[in-house]
Motif scaffolding. Structure first.
Motif, PDB file in Angstrom:
ATOM      1  N   THR A   2       2.025  -3.853  11.866  1.00  0.00           N
ATOM      2  CA  THR A   2       2.035  -3.666  10.410  1.00  0.00           C
ATOM      3  C   THR A   2       0.619  -3.624   9.847  1.00  0.00           C
ATOM      4  O   THR A   2       0.341  -2.881   8.897  1.00  0.00           O
ATOM      5  N   GLY A  59      -1.013  -0.455   7.682  1.00  0.00           N
ATOM      6  CA  GLY A  59      -1.755  -0.546   6.426  1.00  0.00           C
ATOM      7  C   GLY A  59      -3.120   0.103   6.514  1.00  0.00           C
ATOM      8  O   GLY A  59      -3.570   0.787   5.576  1.00  0.00           O
ATOM      9  N   GLN A  60      -3.814  -0.072   7.649  1.00  0.00           N
ATOM     10  CA  GLN A  60      -5.129   0.531   7.819  1.00  0.00           C
ATOM     11  C   GLN A  60      -5.025   2.050   7.950  1.00  0.00           C
ATOM     12  O   GLN A  60      -5.895   2.779   7.459  1.00  0.00           O
ATOM     13  N   VAL A  78      -2.809   4.030   6.509  1.00  0.00           N
ATOM     14  CA  VAL A  78      -2.592   4.575   5.164  1.00  0.00           C
ATOM     15  C   VAL A  78      -3.898   4.585   4.380  1.00  0.00           C
ATOM     16  O   VAL A  78      -4.249   5.592   3.726  1.00  0.00           O
ATOM     17  N   ARG A  79      -4.663   3.504   4.445  1.00  0.00           N
ATOM     18  CA  ARG A  79      -5.932   3.452   3.708  1.00  0.00           C
ATOM     19  C   ARG A  79      -6.923   4.490   4.224  1.00  0.00           C
ATOM     20  O   ARG A  79      -7.600   5.167   3.431  1.00  0.00           O
ATOM     21  N   ALA A  91       0.075   1.192  -2.208  1.00  0.00           N
ATOM     22  CA  ALA A  91      -0.726   2.415  -2.326  1.00  0.00           C
ATOM     23  C   ALA A  91       0.155   3.651  -2.431  1.00  0.00           C
ATOM     24  O   ALA A  91      -0.177   4.603  -3.153  1.00  0.00           O
ATOM     25  N   SER A 129      -3.337  -7.339   0.907  1.00  0.00           N
ATOM     26  CA  SER A 129      -2.197  -7.829   1.691  1.00  0.00           C
ATOM     27  C   SER A 129      -2.321  -9.322   1.958  1.00  0.00           C
ATOM     28  O   SER A 129      -1.330 -10.066   1.887  1.00  0.00           O
ATOM     29  N   ALA A 146       0.093  -1.140   1.940  1.00  0.00           N
ATOM     30  CA  ALA A 146       0.293   0.297   2.138  1.00  0.00           C
ATOM     31  C   ALA A 146       1.396   0.826   1.220  1.00  0.00           C
ATOM     32  O   ALA A 146       1.276   1.924   0.655  1.00  0.00           O
ATOM     33  N   PHE A 185      -6.793  -0.878  -2.216  1.00  0.00           N
ATOM     34  CA  PHE A 185      -5.670  -1.142  -1.329  1.00  0.00           C
ATOM     35  C   PHE A 185      -6.166  -1.542   0.063  1.00  0.00           C
ATOM     36  O   PHE A 185      -5.763  -0.970   1.078  1.00  0.00           O
ATOM     37  N   GLY A 209       0.588  -5.355   6.523  1.00  0.00           N
ATOM     38  CA  GLY A 209       0.195  -4.078   5.928  1.00  0.00           C
ATOM     39  C   GLY A 209       0.979  -3.759   4.678  1.00  0.00           C
ATOM     40  O   GLY A 209       1.187  -2.590   4.338  1.00  0.00           O
TER      41      GLY A 209
END
Length: 406
Positions: A204, A208-209, A211-212, A153, A333, A150, A328, A147
């Motif tokens: 992780t 990342g997902q 945050v998106r 971003a 990633s 993130a 992002f 991730g």
């Protein structure tokens, strides 16, 4: 023995080519025109398939035999032989003039090439720093982070939002973006202190997902999928630049950041914390048994990697003047991780080479744009099979202890 092995490889290659030709015969040979109601037999396509698959199979068996011989040589105590490229790059009398020439070419680049070429190189330099940041987390500390985008971003939206709502400039937000990146790196690091391997990768990836999805759905905060536009380009002491001048300015900013990142990461690798990261990567239990603070080492790896990613997010937002959550995704990633793996985990020079290959080659080979992902996947498979350590293996520093009595 060698002749028998060669004949065996030729036989296996011929069988593989015949099987492939048989399986693809309806697709490669028969063409039905439903309008004209005709059937065309394209036997030459079958011949091309036979010859091409046979040659590729022979090359594959040759490379596999070569790899097996190298592994057998290492197992028998012959040691691992270094490639000519590695020996050449480790020679200071070669590397120093090469680095000086490369820096000279980089400084003169915007004045020799077009703005289009400069823009492409800026993107490549951004991915160089992103790769070096992830190399700290994955290559040195051995913490698989899926991730990482993130943090990228976080920096981009920090500059976009602060510039949009409070009119803060690039140079004001750049250190703030680094601090925010370190904060989010530590925020991710605390919950995963006891995780490793696949479990760490899944957490992780989820981070990342999250945050998106927050950026996509919290429209009151991030303007949702529409993104944020009209982001200010960097200026200097209140002076604003046009598009061409701003592109050149951002290029030199990125060049300075790349040189600084290379220096810092190279020094960190040989420092006390760098040796702690390498020990953590090799064996976490043994690392802790030797008195190394695993918690501190992991949090520092996450924080430093996230700081570099957030810095690049600020630069990315200033370069494009528009960002949205689609920039992002997980593929970003995956691309950064591919740069680290392809170049060689733990190798600074390898990550730089991997970033230039994966970012610049697609731009200069647009004739094969339809096959980009196919070529990308095949390249990664070949690297993982025949050179799992990457293009340039990370060189371990050897410490000699004087055991003679004083």
């Amino acid at each position: 023995m060698a002749v028998a092995n060669l004949l065996g490889n030729l036989k296996k290659s011929a069988i593989a080519a015949l099987w492939l030709a048989f399986l693809t015969l309806p697709v490669m040979v028969i063409r039905v025109d439903t309008v004209e109601k005709t059937v065309t037999w394209r036997w030459m396509h079958l011949a091309y398939m036979l010859v091409g698959s046979f040659v590729l199979a022979v090359a594959w068996h040759f490379l596999m035999d070569r790899r097996d011989r190298g592994a057998a040589n290492r197992d028998s105590g012959g040691g691992e032989t270094q490639s000519a490229l590695s020996l050449w790059l480790e020679n200071p009398s070669v590397m120093r003039p090469l680095m000086a020439f490369g820096l000279l070419v980089a400084v003169a680049f915007p004045w020799v090439f077009s703005m289009y070429q400069t823009n492409i190189l800026i993107s490549a330099l951004i991915y160089v720093v992103l790769g070096l940041g992830l190399n700290i987390t994955v290559g040195l500390a051995g913490l698989l982070d899926l991730g990482y985008v993130a943090f990228y971003a976080v920096g981009a939206y920090a500059y976009a939002l602060l510039n949009h709502h409070f009119q803060l400039g690039f140079w004001t937000v750049l250190p703030l973006g680094a601090i925010l990146g370190a904060f989010f790196g530590i925020l991710l690091g605390f919950p995963v202190l006891r995780l490793r391997g696949d479990y760490l990768a899944i957490v992780t990836l989820g981070f990342g997902q999250i945050v998106r999805l927050v950026l996509e759905n919290w429209s009151a905060f991030s303007n949702g999928p529409a993104g944020i536009s009209n982001i200010s380009r960097p200026g200097l002491f209140g002076v604003t630049y046009g598009v061409d001048q701003a592109t050149t300015y951002i290029y030199y900013i990125m060049l300075a950041l790349v040189v600084l990142t290379i220096f810092v990461t190279a020094r960190l690798k040989d420092s006390r914390i760098g040796r702690a990261w390498l020990a953590l990567r090799e064996d976490e239990i043994a690392c802790q048994a030797m008195g190394i603070d695993n918690t501190r080492a992991k949090l520092m790896a996450f924080a430093l990697g996230a700081t570099l990613a957030s810095l690049m997010g600020v630069v990315f937002a200033a370069k494009t003047t528009y960002i949205n959550p689609a920039s992002f995704t997980f593929m970003e990633s995956a691309m950064i991780l591919a740069i680290v793996v392809l170049g060689g985990m733990g190798s600074v020079l390898g990550v730089i080479l991997g970033a230039f290959l994966l970012i610049l080659l697609p731009e200069y080979m647009r004739a094969f744009s339809e096959y980009r992902m196919l070529i990308f996947g095949a390249t990664m498979i070949l690297v993982m099979v025949f050179r799992p350590q990457g293009l340039i293996r990370a060189k371990r520093k050897v410490y000699k202890i004087n055991t003679e009595a004083a």
